[in-house]
Design an enzyme around this catalytic site. Structure first.
Site, PDB file in Angstrom:
ATOM      1  N   ARG A   1      82.122  57.586 -14.275  1.00  0.00           N
ATOM      2  CA  ARG A   1      81.947  58.906 -14.871  1.00  0.00           C
ATOM      3  C   ARG A   1      83.239  59.700 -14.670  1.00  0.00           C
ATOM      4  O   ARG A   1      83.858  59.642 -13.599  1.00  0.00           O
ATOM      5  CB  ARG A   1      80.769  59.662 -14.240  1.00  0.00           C
ATOM      6  CG  ARG A   1      79.399  59.082 -14.612  1.00  0.00           C
ATOM      7  CD  ARG A   1      79.093  59.340 -16.073  1.00  0.00           C
ATOM      8  NE  ARG A   1      77.798  58.825 -16.494  1.00  0.00           N
ATOM      9  CZ  ARG A   1      77.607  57.663 -17.083  1.00  0.00           C
ATOM     10  NH1 ARG A   1      78.633  56.845 -17.277  1.00  0.00           N
ATOM     11  NH2 ARG A   1      76.409  57.283 -17.475  1.00  0.00           N
TER      12      ARG A   1
ATOM     13  N   HIS B   1      85.836  54.877 -23.599  1.00  0.00           N
ATOM     14  CA  HIS B   1      84.446  54.744 -23.140  1.00  0.00           C
ATOM     15  C   HIS B   1      83.800  53.486 -23.722  1.00  0.00           C
ATOM     16  O   HIS B   1      82.723  53.534 -24.334  1.00  0.00           O
ATOM     17  CB  HIS B   1      83.622  55.978 -23.509  1.00  0.00           C
ATOM     18  CG  HIS B   1      82.434  56.161 -22.596  1.00  0.00           C
ATOM     19  ND1 HIS B   1      81.961  57.407 -22.222  1.00  0.00           N
ATOM     20  CD2 HIS B   1      81.619  55.265 -21.980  1.00  0.00           C
ATOM     21  CE1 HIS B   1      80.904  57.259 -21.433  1.00  0.00           C
ATOM     22  NE2 HIS B   1      80.680  55.964 -21.284  1.00  0.00           N
TER      23      HIS B   1
END
Length: 311
Positions: free
Chosen positions: A226, A274
């Protein structure tokens, strides 16, 4: 009685999930109808994502559980209207395997020094073999499903593996540390650190200047977890100063990463968009159906979110 499963993760996702999830529900022995619209009082289960269209869960008074298609729940766990049990995706075999492959690839890339050979405009002949894996310490912060799977794979390659988690864990061939006392020990002298922690109040900026300073000189940071886990300013300062030799980052505080962000231009930062791992439709559908079946049997949901911990 036929169960009503409301798919609330969006039209685009429904186009991908309609057939495999309908099939998986049937194969799990469930008499269920998968819908995108239903009267709230008729809904038995909701399948969603943190950005799903159901944001007010108050009307869903008979809903037994909410299943998210994502592993991360920071975008939904704080929703005060969501009082139903919430389950996150934890055992999607495709998601896990994708993460293992991405992490292993980038750890090996930095361990072997591949970049110097892939981009070598001066045709330098630097005849220096890399160390063996056993001579390189790799620390994984976060020993959940994904972190444990990555640690096991890297251990089979032969790396000197360490892991850290909030609570005590045990992984074969991995030196496991936990809690505040074990955090520094897991980092001390590590050559490569991989972040696979959830985004919670307790983990934000967990890799700050002090933590980076405990790593081996010239260490590498790899973050597929994250974005908020890392203090961006401290990371850039450590790269400029030489404490870190490289950072490979797949997740960011703002996504997509703004075009003017310094990560894009920094010569010792690799940005990936991502893509470290994604929920795979077929395997995720099987996990969703299996979790609904568990609930129908009166069993505990897999991936049940602890609201106090935030994951």
């Amino acid at each position: 009685m036929t169960l009503t499963v409301l798919f609330a993760a969006g039209d685009a996702a429904f186009a991908d999930y309609e057939a495999p999830l309908t099939r998986a529900l049937s194969e799990a022995g469930l008499d269920a109808r998968l819908v995108t619209e239903a009267a709230p009082e008729d809904v038995d289960y909701i399948v969603t994502a943190p950005n799903g269209w159901v944001q007010d869960f108050t009307p869903y008074t008979n809903t037994k559980a909410v299943q998210t298609l994502w592993a991360g729940v920071e975008g939904i766990v704080g929703n005060d209207t969501l009082t139903q049990p919430l389950a996150r995706m934890v055992d999607d075999e495709g998601l896990t395997q994708g993460m293992v492959e991405w992490v292993t690839g980038h750890v090996l890339r930095h361990h072997l020094g591949m970049d110097a050979h892939i981009v070598n405009p001066d045709h330098a002949w630097d005849h220096q073999a890399p160390p063996l894996a056993a001579e390189r310490t790799v620390t994984i912060l976060g020993l959940g499903t994904l972190g444990t799977a990555c640690a096991r794979m890297l251990a089979t390659v032969g790396f000197d593996m360490r892991g850290w988690s909030r609570t005590e864990k045990s992984v074969e061939d991995v030196a496991c540390h936990h809690g505040d006392a074990g955090f520094g020990t897991a980092l001390d002298g590590a050559d490569i650190v991989v972040l696979l922690l959830p985004d919670t109040a307790a983990t934000r900026n967990v890799l700050d200047a002090a933590a980076i300073g405990r790593l081996a000189r010239g260490a590498v940071v790899i973050n597929p977890g994250r974005g908020p886990l890392i203090d961006d300013d401290a990371l850039l300062a450590a790269l400029d100063e030489g404490q870190l030799s490289h950072a490979t980052l797949d997740v960011f505080r703002t996504e997509p990463l703004p075009q003017d962000h310094p990560f894009w231009a920094h010569p010792r930062v690799t940005v990936t968009p991502h893509i470290a791992s994604e929920t795979r439709t077929d395997s995720a559908a099987r996990e969703v159906a299996a979790n609904i079946a568990r609930c129908e049997r009166g069993e505990t949901l897999k991936g049940l979110v602890d609201r106090d911990r935030g994951y």
